[in-house]
Every structure is written in C-alpha cells, then in structure tokens.
Design an enzyme around this catalytic site. Structure first.
Site, short mmCIF file in Angstrom:
data_model
loop_
_atom_site.label_atom_id
_atom_site.label_comp_id
_atom_site.label_asym_id
_atom_site.label_seq_id
_atom_site.Cartn_x
_atom_site.Cartn_y
_atom_site.Cartn_z
N ASP A 103 0.91 -1.15 0.00
CA ASP A 103 0.00 0.00 0.00
C ASP A 103 0.94 1.19 0.00
OD1 ASP A 103 -1.48 2.27 0.86
OD2 ASP A 103 -3.06 0.92 1.52
N HIS A 104 1.08 1.85 -1.15
CA HIS A 104 2.18 2.80 -1.25
C HIS A 104 2.03 3.99 -0.30
CE1 HIS A 104 -0.41 5.00 -4.11
NE2 HIS A 104 0.37 6.04 -3.91
N HIS A 142 -5.69 2.95 1.11
CA HIS A 142 -4.84 4.07 1.51
C HIS A 142 -5.41 4.86 2.70
CE1 HIS A 142 -2.92 3.03 -2.14
NE2 HIS A 142 -3.57 3.82 -2.96
C1 BG6 Z 1 -3.45 4.72 -6.51
C2 BG6 Z 1 -4.81 4.84 -7.14
O1 BG6 Z 1 -3.39 3.61 -5.67
O2 BG6 Z 1 -3.20 5.90 -5.76
C3 BG6 Z 1 -4.89 6.07 -8.01
O3 BG6 Z 1 -5.06 3.68 -7.92
C4 BG6 Z 1 -4.52 7.29 -7.24
O4 BG6 Z 1 -6.19 6.22 -8.56
C5 BG6 Z 1 -3.19 7.07 -6.53
O5 BG6 Z 1 -4.41 8.37 -8.15
C6 BG6 Z 1 -2.89 8.23 -5.62
O6 BG6 Z 1 -1.59 8.10 -5.15
P1 BG6 Z 1 -0.74 9.38 -4.74
O7 BG6 Z 1 0.52 8.81 -4.19
O8 BG6 Z 1 -0.56 10.17 -5.99
O9 BG6 Z 1 -1.57 10.10 -3.73
#
Ligand code: BG6
Ligand code: NDP
Length: 493
Positions: free
Chosen positions: A178-179, A241
């Site tokens: 989960d980045h 997230h």
């Molecule tokens: C991803 C989603 O996991 O996270 C995307 O699939 C979203 O739709 C993105 O834009 C958002 O990540 P960050 O790091 O740009 O907030």
C-alpha cells in the site's frame, strides 16, 4: 543477517506501473548506493528481449529522472527480460535457467523478490505457476512476493486470494503493498505521536473534537477509466490508503518497533471501527460522480465521457463518510474521511480538531485549535491556535506555527516505492499490510459495497468543486465544515 542482494522479478514488466514507478524507484536506489549485488528480470507476455527492455526502461528513466549517462548505463546493465505466457504454468519453466544464471552472475545466493504488477486476476495464478517449478522454495535463498493492490474486490475475494497465495507462500513471504505506507509523512505520524510528550496526552476523546482526513486529487481517471470503473473511489483509495492513514492516526503505541507489533496495532484499529449500519450508509455516507465543467478556461470531461467508462456507469469518483472507532481512546469522536477525483486540489491531509476551552473568556468566536498534518504535497505540519489581536481589547485571532519538510533540505527522502522496495528486500514487512487488517478493512466497507449494489444514491458534482453538496450537509449536521485546503500550504489556508 538480512541482505538486499537479490534478483527482482517483475511480472507485468511491459506495463504502466513498471516503467512509471518501479524502475525509477530501483534506479534511484541504485544511484544512492542502496543496491549492490542485484539484477532485475522483467517478465510479461510481450516479445521483448534484454536489449529492447533496457531501451524501453532507459527512455522511461530519461523522461522522469535526473540521470547521467554513466549511471544510466550501469543501471541498465542489470536489467534482463524473459517473455512468459503468464497463465501457462509450463512456460514458467523458462524462468529456472534465467534465474540460475542471474544468481550466479550477481552472487545473489538464490534470494528472489517477485513483484506482481499484472492485472489482479493473475495474483492467484502466478504463485501457483512459480511453485510448479519450485521457484517458491527457500532452500537456496529467501523468496518473497509483493502483491500490488487491489488485494481482492471485497471481503470474500480477498479471503479467496489469501487462500490461493498461502498455498505456495507463507505469510512472512507475502508483502501486500500500500504505497501510502511508504510515504515519509505517513510514517512521520507515528514519530510525531509517539516520540513527543506533548501530543500523546491530548490524543484522545477528552481533548479531540473530531478528525478530518482528506485524500483529494485534481486529476480525473486519465487513461485508467477501464480499471477505475470496476473499482471506484471506495476500492481505489478508501478501503486501502485512507483506512491505513486513519489507522496511523488512531492506533495505540506499539510495544516495540517491529513488523508484528506495529501491524497488531493497525489491525486492532480496523477491528474497532464501528460497523456501518443501514442508517450509516443512508445518512453518514455520500457517494459522488464528477460531471463536465470548465476549469481554468479548459473544458474538462465528466466521468461518463471518460475513455473506457460505460455511459450509464454508477461508479463513484468521490466518497465521504462519517465513522467512529469503538475503543477507550476514541469512543464518540467522529472521523470524517473523504476522497475524490477532479476536486479543486491535489492534497492529502489530516486535521485534528481539538475541543474548545470550556468557557469562552475573551470572545464567542475564539479560533479553533487544530493540528494539520499535510501528507502531500508541500509536506508540513501546522499548529493553529488563537493569540491576541494587537490593539485594544482581547480579541483572539488564529495564528499558526508551521514546520515544512522542505526545510530538511539536506536529508535524502526516499519516495514510497523506493522505501517499500528496499524494505521488502531487507525482509522488513512493517510498512506492508497484514492479512488480518486487510480483511477487517474489507469487512468494514462491505455495507458500502452492498448499498451501492442495491442502487444507493450517487450524487453528481461539477469537476473542480469539493464534491456533492450532500457532502457539505453531511458534516454540517453536527455544525462543522470541511477544510478546503489548497495544494499549497500557505500561512492561513
Ligand atoms: C493509486 C490509485 O493507488 O493511488 C490512483 O489507484 C490514485 O487512482 C493514486 O491516483 C494516488 O496516489 P498518490 O501517491 O498520488 O496520492
Ligand atoms: P498495465 O495494464 O499497464 O500492465 C499490466 C502488465 O501485465 C503488462 O505488462 C502486461 O504485459 C502484463 N500481463 C501479463 N499477463 C497479462 C494478462 N493475462 N492480461 C493482461 N496483461 C497481462 O497495468 P499497470 O501497470 O497499470 O498495473 C499493474 C497492477 O498494478 C494492476 O493490478 C494495478 O491495479 C496495480 N496498480 C497500478 C498503479 C498504476 O499507477 N499503474 C497504481 C497502483 C496499483 P503483457 O501484455 O506483455 O503480458
């Protein structure tokens, strides 16, 4: 002793995530001297070879990263490619000699990190195909597998996926990415809370009035309409997230800092979320979908006009929810969480709203005490409180004390994918989602999925606004308003 000497096998190597995030992350780790003995083996069905794969990755890196020809050449020499029919177990046999050759060449002792960056329908298939050739066995070096999101489509499919992967990999080998957990500012939440004596005593229902969590994006669904339509804001951002961020805000201090203690506390929060009732989904939830608008003089398409989106889609591109955590620390404190595409700004932030003084001594409209934790962009922490307005009388005005991450200019901050890839290579699963927490999160959101499936209302909102009017009404019921942050963390936003 853990080592990050290994071969990284990326399934889905011809895809978007590989060239946009994974290869740049590996490149930067290499550039910063964090990778030593390693190779990357790209795998997909496309008929590429080592040279054409290197060329593609080189182009991608030139587009997005600061490179020098020497570093680029040196990095690309570690890249290899093997075409495999990813749904045919026999074809995975081709990986055996390739991996042997790479482990010998780079002295990586059989240590292998598999990364599944393919359509999710393959997340159960790839482990089985690897196992058919003994490529999951740890007798000659560790074997770990990173699973990209989405982990399942609902509670049932997440459980099924776990069963499929657990047949061939044990839990300690599985890294559910989960980045958001790889973001420096999300991790900093824990340090802020648990290494400072002054926040923790206030961090509970006695002093906190409510918590706001916003994950706003100004972009639409871009080229990902096909994927997004089967997902929606709930599955794409909220279930993973934002619930992970909520858990970081709400968790108890871990007994010690290791993967199990930390993830025990995250799981406890997920289990303590008050189950959503029919009344909640009808009155404490707002789903929305953006419609066409003009933003900064440019026509912006509505969701239904986006490529890959069916003209009658009811998929939500916005959701707002009021929820509660049923435990001693948080009983009765509402958490307002919202996320959406095509909102006025790209901003992820947490706002802790503290209770007001028991009696307003100076004026009825004393400023609120707030702690704003800006996850991105313009990463910062801002304390807002009241001080005397200069001049006659005792009127209070809101002032702020701010800390910006940019001020730590001499520190090299790893991006989320850099941090998480490095952790997985080191065998540190602290920042990866554990199975129990993932299931509890799915269980919590199931009533929302059911509500949607049963034809629950999806409101319209104009692209470039803060979502449907109903979302304003949702929070206004308790006399509160959403913060309307701009992308920039100004003194007073
Ligand atoms: C991803 C989603 O996991 O996270 C995307 O699939 C979203 O739709 C993105 O834009 C958002 O990540 P960050 O790091 O740009 O907030
Ligand atoms: P793409 O569609 O761009 O790439 C999919 C990759 O899988 C390609 O390399 C494709 O190559 C390969 N593949 C292997 N077998 C199949 C098959 N049977 N059908 C289709 N493709 C196959 O996807 P992304 O790179 O965008 O995403 C990969 C995964 O990561 C997805 O699960 C996505 O949800 C997740 N993810 C993506 C993010 C992003 O920003 N892109 C963000 C977060 C998660 P080939 O056709 O050559 O086999």
């Amino acid at each position: 002793m853990q080592t990050n000497n290994n071969c990284i096998v990326i399934f889905g190597a011809s895809g978007d995530l590989t060239h946009r995030k994974l290869i740049p992350a590996l490149y930067n780790l290499f550039k910063f001297g964090r990778l030593n003995k390693f190779s990357v083996l790209g795998v997909a069905r496309s008929e590429l070879n080592d040279n054409t794969f290197r060329e593609k990755m080189r182009e991608a890196l030139l587009e997005t990263e600061e490179t020098t020809p020497e570093t680029l050449d040196a990095f690309c020499s570690h890249l290899y490619y093997q075409a495999v029919n990813t749904s045919d177990a026999a074809d995975y046999g081709k990986l055996v000699p390739r991996l042997e050759e790479l482990h010998t060449k780079y002295q990586t002792n059989g240590n292998t990190l598999y990364y599944m960056s393919t359509p999710p329908s393959l997340y159960g298939v790839i482990p089985e195909c690897l196992a058919a050739h003994g490529l999951n066995e740890e007798k000659d070096g560790w074997k770990r597998i990173i699973v990209e999101k989405p982990f399942g489509y609902d509670e049932k499919t997440a459980q099924e996926l776990d069963v499929q992967i657990h047949r061939f990999f044990e839990e300690h080998q599985i890294y559910r990415i989960d980045h958001y957990l790889g973001k420096e500012t999300v991790q900093n939440l824990l340090v802020l809370r648990f290494s400072n004596g002054w926040f923790e005593p206030l961090w509970n229902r006695n002093f906190i009035d409510y918590v706001e969590i916003t994950g706003a994006e100004s972009i639409g669904v871009e080229e990902r309409g096909g994927y997004y339509d089967g997902s929606g804001a709930m599955r794409d951002m909220f279930q993973n997230h934002l619930l992970q961020v909520l858990a970081m805000v709400a968790m108890e201090p871990p007994a010690i800092i290791n993967a199990n203690s930390m993830r025990d506390e995250v799981a406890k929060v997920m289990h303590s979320l008050r189950p959503l009732t029919q009344d909640d989904v009808e009155h404490n939830l707002v789903l929305g979908q953006y419609t066409a608008a003009e933003i900064d003089g440019k026509e912006v398409k509505g969701y239904l006009q986006e490529k890959g989106v069916p003209a009658n889609s009811r998929t939500e591109t916005f959701m707002a929810l009021r929820c509660e955590i049923e435990n001693w620390r948080w009983a009765g404190v509402p958490f307002y969480v919202r996320t959406g595409k095509r909102l006025p700004a790209r901003v992820t932030e947490i706002v802790i709203h503290f209770k007001t003084t028991p009696h307003p001594v100076f004026s009825q409209n004393a400023p609120e005490n707030k702690l704003i934790i800006r996850i991105q962009p313009d990463e910062a922490i801002s304390m807002r409180f009241g001080l005397k307005k200069p001049g006659a009388g005792f009127e209070a005005k809101e002032v702020s004390m701010d800390f910006r991450y940019a001020d730590l200019a001499d520190e090299q901050v790893l991006t989320a994918y850099e941090r998480l890839l490095l952790d997985a290579m080191k065998g540190d699963a602290t920042l990866f989602a554990r199975t129990d927490a993932v299931h509890a999160a799915w269980k919590f959101v199931q009533p929302i999925l059911d509500y949607k499936d049963a034809g629950g209302r999806v409101h319209e909102y104009e692209a470039g606004t803060w979502g449907p009017v109903a979302a304003e009404k949702l929070i206004a019921k308790s006399g509160r308003v959403w913060r309307k942050p701009s992308g920039k963390m100004k003194k007073k936003v």
